[in-house]
Design an enzyme around this catalytic site. Structure first.
Site, PDB file in Angstrom:
ATOM      1  N   GLY A  73      -2.335  -1.995   2.329  1.00  0.00           N
ATOM      2  CA  GLY A  73      -1.567  -2.844   1.422  1.00  0.00           C
ATOM      3  C   GLY A  73      -0.374  -3.479   2.123  1.00  0.00           C
ATOM      4  N   THR A  74       0.250  -2.726   3.014  1.00  0.00           N
ATOM      5  CA  THR A  74       1.411  -3.246   3.741  1.00  0.00           C
ATOM      6  C   THR A  74       1.019  -4.475   4.548  1.00  0.00           C
ATOM      7  OG1 THR A  74       2.309  -1.011   3.868  1.00  0.00           O
ATOM      8  CG2 THR A  74       3.198  -2.620   5.428  1.00  0.00           C
ATOM      9  N   GLN A 191      -0.297  -1.114  -7.032  1.00  0.00           N
ATOM     10  CA  GLN A 191      -0.180  -0.029  -8.017  1.00  0.00           C
ATOM     11  C   GLN A 191      -0.895  -0.340  -9.333  1.00  0.00           C
ATOM     12  OE1 GLN A 191       0.823   3.013  -7.636  1.00  0.00           O
ATOM     13  NE2 GLN A 191       1.870   2.907  -5.661  1.00  0.00           N
ATOM     14  N   SER A 211      -4.822  -2.038  -2.140  1.00  0.00           N
ATOM     15  CA  SER A 211      -4.988  -1.021  -1.100  1.00  0.00           C
ATOM     16  C   SER A 211      -5.915   0.076  -1.621  1.00  0.00           C
ATOM     17  CB  SER A 211      -3.621  -0.435  -0.765  1.00  0.00           C
ATOM     18  OG  SER A 211      -3.753   0.618   0.139  1.00  0.00           O
ATOM     19  N   ALA A 212      -7.002   0.384  -0.876  1.00  0.00           N
ATOM     20  CA  ALA A 212      -8.062   1.267  -1.388  1.00  0.00           C
ATOM     21  C   ALA A 212      -7.603   2.687  -1.686  1.00  0.00           C
ATOM     22  CB  ALA A 212      -9.211   1.294  -0.376  1.00  0.00           C
ATOM     23  N   CYS A 337      15.657   9.110   1.678  1.00  0.00           N
ATOM     24  CA  CYS A 337      16.721   9.872   2.324  1.00  0.00           C
ATOM     25  C   CYS A 337      17.038   9.269   3.688  1.00  0.00           C
ATOM     26  CB  CYS A 337      16.255  11.300   2.524  1.00  0.00           C
ATOM     27  SG  CYS A 337      17.288  12.460   1.682  1.00  0.00           S
TER      28      CYS A 337
HETATM   29  N1  PLP Z   1       2.922  -2.023  -2.351  1.00  0.00           N
HETATM   30  C1  PLP Z   1       3.134  -1.057  -3.266  1.00  0.00           C
HETATM   31  C2  PLP Z   1       3.616  -1.428  -4.621  1.00  0.00           C
HETATM   32  C3  PLP Z   1       2.915   0.279  -2.933  1.00  0.00           C
HETATM   33  O1  PLP Z   1       3.142   1.232  -3.837  1.00  0.00           O
HETATM   34  C4  PLP Z   1       2.461   0.590  -1.631  1.00  0.00           C
HETATM   35  C5  PLP Z   1       2.277   1.989  -1.220  1.00  0.00           C
HETATM   36  O2  PLP Z   1       2.851   2.896  -1.780  1.00  0.00           O
HETATM   37  C6  PLP Z   1       2.233  -0.459  -0.726  1.00  0.00           C
HETATM   38  C7  PLP Z   1       2.477  -1.754  -1.121  1.00  0.00           C
HETATM   39  C8  PLP Z   1       1.740  -0.199   0.669  1.00  0.00           C
HETATM   40  O3  PLP Z   1       0.366   0.118   0.656  1.00  0.00           O
HETATM   41  P1  PLP Z   1      -0.295   0.879   1.916  1.00  0.00           P
HETATM   42  O4  PLP Z   1       0.067   2.317   1.775  1.00  0.00           O
HETATM   43  O5  PLP Z   1      -1.770   0.664   1.756  1.00  0.00           O
HETATM   44  O6  PLP Z   1       0.223   0.253   3.138  1.00  0.00           O
END
Ligand code: PLP
Length: 399
Positions: A73-74, A191, A211-212, A337
């Site tokens: 997802g990132t 999400q 993101s899978a 943190c």
């Molecule tokens: N965007 C949101 C809203 C997320 O909650 C997350 C992961 O927690 C990501 C992006 C990033 O996804 P990934 O873990 O697949 O890189």
């Protein structure tokens, strides 16, 4: 010695479903070809890739060639933002986003600010919800991209994406040179995918990330939807994969797993989300009935069914997380943190939650394997743990 284990951190990641693992298995050692190879081994892999692409596209109302597979997802978020603004920088340099985005968006925006782009970070209300009109008010002639998440990862707040899409479409139609200097609209649906119906046309988005591993698929695979006609600069160079938009040999097993996981979530989504919502409500009511000075964050607005974000006055979220872990219960804190001092979460800060209260926040996130017994166990353990931590807290004065 605690033997009971209760996982309530499904928003962090989910276990891969056994059916998904089975669907992936042939693509490690049997159908292992490179999808770019012309021979039969490659073509078999290519077929699996095409089938997965078609299946995912159908579920989100897209065309197969609008799907770009990514590593997570990132990466999809980075590709959406950098790809769209780099390709369209001739038309402007202004981005609109919100203060409650995931760091994959916020830190990408911060990076883009160092490269000459200007970013407006919009406020949300006390439930973590964005007023779509604030987007309209933030438009500048230089605006080229709006990015607003579909569901927030900390409090679960669902954003009015279709309404924002409508406002952006109206602005695009009014622009002096419609089509040429368009504002693109991205949503981070990491999400919400697997929990809410997603249709890119109903949401009126040009770009959408998923993101899978958040919906019972494997880790290390995600996707960016890119509407036909959206100009994008690729992040990676070195191959013609994904129609020249994402170089790199495709992760066939992961992509097959992601498609299977999304298909499976779609089959019983309403019933499963209703089940999780009922469990979440039982947990929420139980906490409020048994623990004084507990506050539920974001409960006054629309929320995804599985998230419960809760603050407990006079304790540290991290201490509570660790104490619950000793009792076999896995949750997460809302706060990040940094070098020993816990900074309150940027999401709770944007919701104007009092800083001292925000420090004592944890997020429960339920999932497919959460049972009624799990909730009973949490409701048995949590009041005792909170009370013990408070008895040691100088902030808890004689309550
Ligand atoms: N965007 C949101 C809203 C997320 O909650 C997350 C992961 O927690 C990501 C992006 C990033 O996804 P990934 O873990 O697949 O890189």
């Amino acid at each position: 010695m605690v033997t009971r284990k209760v996982y309530l951190d499904y928003s962090a990641t989910t276990p891969t479903r056994s059916e998904v693992v089975e669907a992936m298995k042939p693509y490690f050692a049997e159908i292992f070809g490179n999808a770019s190879s012309l021979h039969a081994f490659g073509q078999e892999a290519r077929k699996a890739l095409a089938d997965a692409r078609e299946s995912i596209a159908a579920i989100i109302g897209a065309k197969p060639d609008e799907i770009i597979f990514t590593g997570c997802g990132t990466e999809a978020d980075n590709m959406a933002l950098k790809g769209a603004v780099w390709a369209n920088s001739g038309n402007g340099n202004h981005i609109i986003t919100t203060k409650i985005e995931h760091h994959a968006i916020l830190q990408t925006c911060e990076y883009l600010e160092t490269q000459g782009f200007k970013v407006t970070y919009l406020d949300v209300d006390s439930n973590g919800r964005l007023d779509p009109q604030t987007v309209r008010k933030a438009f500048l002639p230089q605006t080229i991209l709006v990015s607003v998440m579909h569901a927030n990862n900390e409090v679960g707040a669902i954003q009015p994406i279709a309404d924002i899409g409508q406002i952006i479409a109206a602005e695009n139609a009014n622009r002096a040179n419609p089509g040429a200097s368009q504002i693109y609209f991205h949503t981070d649906a990491v999400q919400s995918a697997g929990k809410m119906k997603i249709n890119v046309n109903e949401l009126k988005v040009d770009l959408l990330s998923i993101s899978a591993h958040k919906f019972y698929g494997p880790k290390g695979v995600g996707m960016l939807y890119v509407r036909r006609g959206t100009c994008m600069t690729p992040l990676f160079h070195g191959g013609h994969h994904e129609r020249n938009r994402r170089a790199g040999t495709e992760n066939i097993s992961g992509i097959v797993g992601m498609a299977k996981a999304l298909e499976m979530c779609a089959t019983d989504m309403d019933a499963e989300q209703a089940r999780q919502r009922a469990l979440r409500e039982r947990l929420e009511k139980g906490i409020l009935a048994t623990i004084p000075d507990a506050v539920i964050n974001g409960s006054g607005g629309p929320r995804v069914a599985n998230v419960l974000n809760c603050s407990f006055r006079a304790i540290e979220g991290e201490g509570l997380l660790l104490s619950l872990d000793l009792e076999g219960i896995a949750v997460s804190t809302g706060s990040a943190c940094a070098s020993g001092s816990s900074e309150p979460s940027h999401v709770l800060k944007a919701m104007c939650i009092d800083t001292a209260l925000a420090q004592g926040t944890i997020r429960f996130s339920l999932g497919r394997l959460t049972t009624d017994d799990d909730i009973s166990y949490v409701l048995e353990v949590l009041p005792r743990v909170v009370s013990r931590l408070r008895s040691m807290s100088p902030l808890w004065k004689g309550k």
